[in-house]
Write a protein that holds these residues in place. Structure first.
Motif, PDB file in Angstrom:
ATOM      1  N   VAL A 391      76.574  48.366   5.631  1.00  0.00           N
ATOM      2  CA  VAL A 391      76.447  47.549   6.833  1.00  0.00           C
ATOM      3  C   VAL A 391      76.647  46.094   6.437  1.00  0.00           C
ATOM      4  O   VAL A 391      75.999  45.601   5.511  1.00  0.00           O
ATOM      5  N   PHE A 392      77.535  45.412   7.131  1.00  0.00           N
ATOM      6  CA  PHE A 392      77.822  44.009   6.846  1.00  0.00           C
ATOM      7  C   PHE A 392      77.445  43.144   8.052  1.00  0.00           C
ATOM      8  O   PHE A 392      77.477  43.603   9.192  1.00  0.00           O
ATOM      9  N   GLY A 393      77.081  41.896   7.792  1.00  0.00           N
ATOM     10  CA  GLY A 393      76.738  40.988   8.883  1.00  0.00           C
ATOM     11  C   GLY A 393      76.330  39.625   8.351  1.00  0.00           C
ATOM     12  O   GLY A 393      76.254  39.400   7.131  1.00  0.00           O
ATOM     13  N   TYR A 394      76.076  38.706   9.296  1.00  0.00           N
ATOM     14  CA  TYR A 394      75.659  37.337   8.974  1.00  0.00           C
ATOM     15  C   TYR A 394      74.208  37.123   9.424  1.00  0.00           C
ATOM     16  O   TYR A 394      73.959  36.475  10.431  1.00  0.00           O
ATOM     17  N   PRO A 395      73.223  37.675   8.705  1.00  0.00           N
ATOM     18  CA  PRO A 395      71.822  37.482   9.123  1.00  0.00           C
ATOM     19  C   PRO A 395      71.432  36.015   9.044  1.00  0.00           C
ATOM     20  O   PRO A 395      71.892  35.284   8.163  1.00  0.00           O
ATOM     21  N   SER A 396      70.562  35.584   9.964  1.00  0.00           N
ATOM     22  CA  SER A 396      70.209  34.168  10.003  1.00  0.00           C
ATOM     23  C   SER A 396      68.768  33.925  10.439  1.00  0.00           C
ATOM     24  O   SER A 396      68.094  33.066   9.895  1.00  0.00           O
ATOM     25  N   ALA A 397      68.298  34.645  11.452  1.00  0.00           N
ATOM     26  CA  ALA A 397      66.985  34.368  12.033  1.00  0.00           C
ATOM     27  C   ALA A 397      65.861  34.668  11.036  1.00  0.00           C
ATOM     28  O   ALA A 397      66.015  35.497  10.132  1.00  0.00           O
ATOM     29  N   PRO A 398      64.709  34.019  11.193  1.00  0.00           N
ATOM     30  CA  PRO A 398      63.567  34.333  10.323  1.00  0.00           C
ATOM     31  C   PRO A 398      62.965  35.683  10.672  1.00  0.00           C
ATOM     32  O   PRO A 398      63.200  36.227  11.756  1.00  0.00           O
ATOM     33  N   HIS A 399      62.201  36.222   9.746  1.00  0.00           N
ATOM     34  CA  HIS A 399      61.430  37.432  10.027  1.00  0.00           C
ATOM     35  C   HIS A 399      60.325  37.099  11.034  1.00  0.00           C
ATOM     36  O   HIS A 399      60.013  35.922  11.269  1.00  0.00           O
ATOM     37  N   PRO A 400      59.704  38.114  11.630  1.00  0.00           N
ATOM     38  CA  PRO A 400      58.634  37.846  12.606  1.00  0.00           C
ATOM     39  C   PRO A 400      57.504  36.980  12.066  1.00  0.00           C
ATOM     40  O   PRO A 400      56.862  36.259  12.833  1.00  0.00           O
ATOM     41  N   ASP A 401      57.263  37.021  10.730  1.00  0.00           N
ATOM     42  CA  ASP A 401      56.181  36.199  10.173  1.00  0.00           C
ATOM     43  C   ASP A 401      56.625  34.766   9.892  1.00  0.00           C
ATOM     44  O   ASP A 401      55.850  33.963   9.363  1.00  0.00           O
ATOM     45  N   GLY A 402      57.881  34.441  10.228  1.00  0.00           N
ATOM     46  CA  GLY A 402      58.381  33.085  10.019  1.00  0.00           C
ATOM     47  C   GLY A 402      59.170  32.889   8.743  1.00  0.00           C
ATOM     48  O   GLY A 402      59.821  31.854   8.568  1.00  0.00           O
ATOM     49  N   HIS A 403      59.121  33.850   7.829  1.00  0.00           N
ATOM     50  CA  HIS A 403      59.864  33.720   6.577  1.00  0.00           C
ATOM     51  C   HIS A 403      61.360  33.775   6.853  1.00  0.00           C
ATOM     52  O   HIS A 403      61.843  34.685   7.517  1.00  0.00           O
ATOM     53  N   LYS A 404      62.111  32.796   6.341  1.00  0.00           N
ATOM     54  CA  LYS A 404      63.561  32.744   6.570  1.00  0.00           C
ATOM     55  C   LYS A 404      64.284  33.052   5.273  1.00  0.00           C
ATOM     56  O   LYS A 404      64.350  32.229   4.361  1.00  0.00           O
ATOM     57  N   ALA A 405      64.832  34.247   5.200  1.00  0.00           N
ATOM     58  CA  ALA A 405      65.463  34.705   3.966  1.00  0.00           C
ATOM     59  C   ALA A 405      66.966  34.485   3.963  1.00  0.00           C
ATOM     60  O   ALA A 405      67.595  34.581   2.906  1.00  0.00           O
ATOM     61  N   HIS A 470      63.854  46.288  13.275  1.00  0.00           N
ATOM     62  CA  HIS A 470      62.563  46.952  13.372  1.00  0.00           C
ATOM     63  C   HIS A 470      61.662  46.624  12.180  1.00  0.00           C
ATOM     64  O   HIS A 470      62.128  46.451  11.054  1.00  0.00           O
ATOM     65  N   ASP A 471      60.383  46.556  12.462  1.00  0.00           N
ATOM     66  CA  ASP A 471      59.331  46.426  11.438  1.00  0.00           C
ATOM     67  C   ASP A 471      58.547  47.727  11.473  1.00  0.00           C
ATOM     68  O   ASP A 471      57.691  47.928  12.331  1.00  0.00           O
ATOM     69  N   THR A 472      58.833  48.630  10.548  1.00  0.00           N
ATOM     70  CA  THR A 472      58.237  49.971  10.615  1.00  0.00           C
ATOM     71  C   THR A 472      56.857  50.060   9.972  1.00  0.00           C
ATOM     72  O   THR A 472      56.118  51.001  10.251  1.00  0.00           O
ATOM     73  N   ASP A 473      56.505  49.101   9.099  1.00  0.00           N
ATOM     74  CA  ASP A 473      55.216  49.200   8.424  1.00  0.00           C
ATOM     75  C   ASP A 473      54.217  48.155   8.914  1.00  0.00           C
ATOM     76  O   ASP A 473      53.111  48.039   8.373  1.00  0.00           O
ATOM     77  N   GLY A 474      54.590  47.379   9.921  1.00  0.00           N
ATOM     78  CA  GLY A 474      53.643  46.454  10.541  1.00  0.00           C
ATOM     79  C   GLY A 474      53.300  45.226   9.737  1.00  0.00           C
ATOM     80  O   GLY A 474      52.267  44.597   9.983  1.00  0.00           O
ATOM     81  N   ASN A 475      54.146  44.843   8.771  1.00  0.00           N
ATOM     82  CA  ASN A 475      53.831  43.663   7.954  1.00  0.00           C
ATOM     83  C   ASN A 475      54.581  42.408   8.420  1.00  0.00           C
ATOM     84  O   ASN A 475      54.665  41.428   7.692  1.00  0.00           O
TER      85      ASN A 475
END
Length: 514
Positions: A391-405, A470-475
Motif C-alpha cells: 500500500v502506497f500513499g502520502y500520510p500526513s495527519a497526526p495520530h489521534p493522540d497528537g503524535h505526528k509521524a 483504525h485504532d484497534t488496540d485503543g492506544n
C-alpha cells in the motif's frame, strides 16, 4: 458488494404501480469535472500559477483522525460476487524514487481539489491501466464530498513533491464511482476512477501585442510599468487611448503644520476616542492643533449597532457606542458618537503618474497521455484475501493522540497480508472492507493497494484504495487501514471509466484547443 436497501414509502402507491417491473439500478455513476479544454486549462493553471503556490498551500483531506472507525467481526457473506479477474499493467520502469529497499511506483502521486468551503486539499492516488491511457483511481471521498457533489479544481499530479509537477498536471474530465457511494454515502463503494485530460505544464511566457493578448484564450496577465512623461507623451501620440499608455491623477498626502504656520494652510479635523477628546483643550479662536473640534451623536439601527460593536472590538473604529434601555432593561434605541480635534495641514496638490502596460501570455505544453508518461497499474477484482499487498500513499495527519509521524511530503508504504473482511461501525456506512496492519495516517487516503507487485518493474495490480483508518488496540495510534473490497461491481465501474475519452488541452504552439 451488498446493495443497501432503503425502506419503501408505500403510502399512496397503487397496486398497478407496485406491479410495474422495477428498472435495475446501475452499479455506476458518472459526473463531469473539467471536460472542456478551457475548463481543464483553467484548472491546471490555477494550481501551477505563482510557482505552484496553491499546491504548497494545500493540506491533506481527511475525516477527523480522532474519530477513527471501529472494526468488529463480520457476519456478512458479501465480498466475491463472481469469478476473479485482472487487467494487466502497462508502462515504464523509470524511477519513481525509493523508500528503504522498496522502489516506489512511478504511477503514484497526489490529487488536488477545492472542498466545499474553498479549502485547498489533497489525497493520494495512482495511474491505472485503461483503454485510452488516461485513468486515475483513488478513494471515492477524494472525488465526491459526502458522496454527493464532485470537488472542483480536481487534478492529478504523479510524482508530486513540494510544489513540483515533474510529469505534468492532469485535469480530471469525468469521475466514475459506485452508485451507492454517490446516493447513500456507502463506504463499501469508497473508490472512484477519474478519466483525466492530457497532461499540461507551463513552459514560460511571452510578451505580445494588445490584440494578440485579447485573442489569447489561455493564461494571460498585464504588468504595468511606470514611465517618464516624455515617453508617455510619445507613446500616447502614437497609439491613442486604445494603446498601452495611460496616466492616473493622485493627490499629495496632507502635510501637517502648526497653527502659526504662515504659508497656505487648511484647518481639518482628526478623529480620536472619547477619552482623548475629553482630555483635549477646549476650542478657542486661536485654533491650536489638538483643540476640540466637534463631537457628533447619531441614532443608528440595531443591525448597525451590532456591526460597530464587532468593529470596535477589532480596533477598527474609534467612536463610542451607547444604548437606551426601558425599565425592564430592554434596549430600545442605539447611538454612535464620534469625536474630533483640530489639525492644520498644507493644501493637497494634484499630480500625475504615467504608465505603460505590457501584455503577457502563458506558454503551455502538452505532456501527453498519463499512461504513456508514467504507465498504469493493473486492475484486479474478486481476488482472495491474505495475499501479500503493498500500500502506497502520502500520510500526513497526526495520530489521534497528537503524535505526528509523517509530513506528507514524500510517499510511504506498508506491506503485509490483507485480513478478513469486516463490518465497520461508527460514523461510516460500511459492511464489508478488507483490512491491513499499517500505521499510515490520513493523507494516504486513496493510495493504491497493489497485489503481485514487482519491485523491479514498479508495477502490480490495484486491488483496493485506502479508505478508512483504525485504532484497534485503543492506544490512540492508528494501526490498521481498510479498503473497499474490489468485486464485480467495482469492475463494472472500472469498465465504464475504461472507455471514457478525454482530450489534449493545448496545441503544439501552446495555444488553447477548442
Amino acid at each position: 458488494m451488498k446493495r443497501l436497501l432503503l425502506p419503501l414509502a408505500v403510502a399512496g402507491l397503487t397496486a398497478a404501480a407496485l406491479a410495474t417491473p422495477a428498472q435495475a439500478t446501475p452499479d455506476w455513476v458518472k459526473d463531469a469535472l473539467a471536460a472542456t479544454p478551457a475548463d481543464a486549462y483553467g484548472t491546471a493553471a490555477f494550481w501551477l500559477d505563482a510557482n505552484g503556490a496553491a499546491l504548497k498551500k494545500a493540506t491533506e483531506y481527511a475525516y477527523d483522525s480522532k474519530d477513527v472507525a471501529k472494526i468488529v467481526p463480520s457476519q456478512s457473506k458479501g465480498g466475491d460476487d463472481g469469478k476473479p479477474g485482472m487487467t494487466a499493467p502497462t508502462g515504464t520502469t523509470g524511477s519513481g524514487g525509493k523508500v528503504q529497499n522498496v522502489n516506489l511506483p512511478r504511477t503514484i502521486g497526489k490529487v488536488f481539489f477545492l472542498d466545499r468551503k474553498g479549502n485547498y486539499r489533497w489525497c493520494s492516488a495512482t495511474s491505472i491501466q485503461s483503454r485510452h491511457r488516461n485513468l486515475v483511481v483513488t478513494a471515492g471521498h477524494c472525488v465526491y464530498e459526502e458522496g454527493k457533489d464532485v470537488f472542483s479544481k480536481w487534478v492529478f499530479i504523479p510524482g508530486y513533491y513540494q510544489g513540483k509537477a515533474p510529469w505534468g498536471v492532469y485535469s480530471g474530465a469525468y469521475a466514475f464511482t459506485h452508485y451507492d457511494l454517490d446516493t447513500y454515502d456507502d463506504f463499501d463503494g469508497d473508490y472512484a476512477f477519474v478519466a483525466v485530460n492530457n497532461g499540461f505544464a507551463l513552459a514560460g511566457n511571452k510578451e505580445v501585442t494588445k490584440g494578440e493578448f485579447h485573442d489569447w484564450a489561455g493564461d494571460k496577465w498585464v504588468q504595468s510599468e511606470e514611465v517618464k512623461k516624455d515617453e508617455y507623451d510619445a507613446g500616447f501620440a502614437k497609439y491613442g487611448v486604445a494603446g498601452p499608455y495611460w496616466s492616473k491623477d493622485f493627490d499629495t498626502s496632507p502635510e501637517k503644520v502648526g497653527h502659526d504656520y504662515t504659508g497656505a494652510k487648511v484647518l481639518t479635523k482628526v478623529e480620536v476616542t472619547d477619552l482623548e477628546y475629553g482630555k483635549a483643550a477646549k476650542s478657542t479662536t486661536a485654533n491650536v492643533n489638538g483643540e476640540q473640534y466637534e463631537s457628533t451623536r447619531d441614532a443608528i439601527s440595531l443591525e448597525e449597532y451590532k456591526k460597530l460593536v464587532a468593529e470596535k472590538a477589532a480596533g477598527k473604529v474609534l467612536g463610542k457606542l451607547e444604548a437606551d434601555k426601558d425599565r425592564n432593561g430592554t434596549e430600545t434605541a442605539w447611538y454612535y458618537s464620534r469625536y474630533y480635534v483640530k489639525q492644520w495641514v498644507k493644501p493637497s496638490e494634484k499630480y500625475q503618474k504615467y504608465y505603460r502596460d505590457h501584455y503577457f501570455i502563458g506558454i503551455a505544453k502538452d505532456t501527453g497521455r498519463l499512461g504513456d508518461v508514467v504507465g498504469g497499474q493493473g486492475f484486479a477484482w474478486n481476488q482472495p484475501l491474505a495475499q501479500q499487498t503493498f500500500v502506497f500513499g502520502y500520510p500526513s495527519a497526526p495520530h489521534p493522540d497528537g503524535h505526528k509521524a509523517y509530513t506528507g511530503l514524500t510517499p510511504k508504504y506498508c506491506y503485509g497480508k490483507t485480513g478478513t473482511k469486516s463490518y465497520q461501525v461508527n460514523t461510516f456506512k460500511v459492511e464489508t472492507h478488507q483490512v491491513l496492519k499499517c500505521s499510515m495516517t490520513p493523507g494516504a487516503d486513496g493510495g493504491p493497494w497493489l497485489i503481485k507487485y514487482s519491485n523491479a518493474k514498479r508495477l502490480g495490480y490495484v486491488n483496493g484504495v485506502t479508505s478508512l483508518f483504525h485504532d484497534t488496540d485503543g492506544n490512540d495510534r492508528i494501526d490498521t487501514i481498510s479498503s473497499a473490497y474490489f468485486d464485480g461491481e467495482t469492475a463494472d465501474v472500472y469498465n465504464k471509466a475504461n472507455y471514457a475519452e478525454t482530450k489534449r488541452i493545448v496545441g503544439p504552439n501552446g495555444e488553447l484547443l477548442q
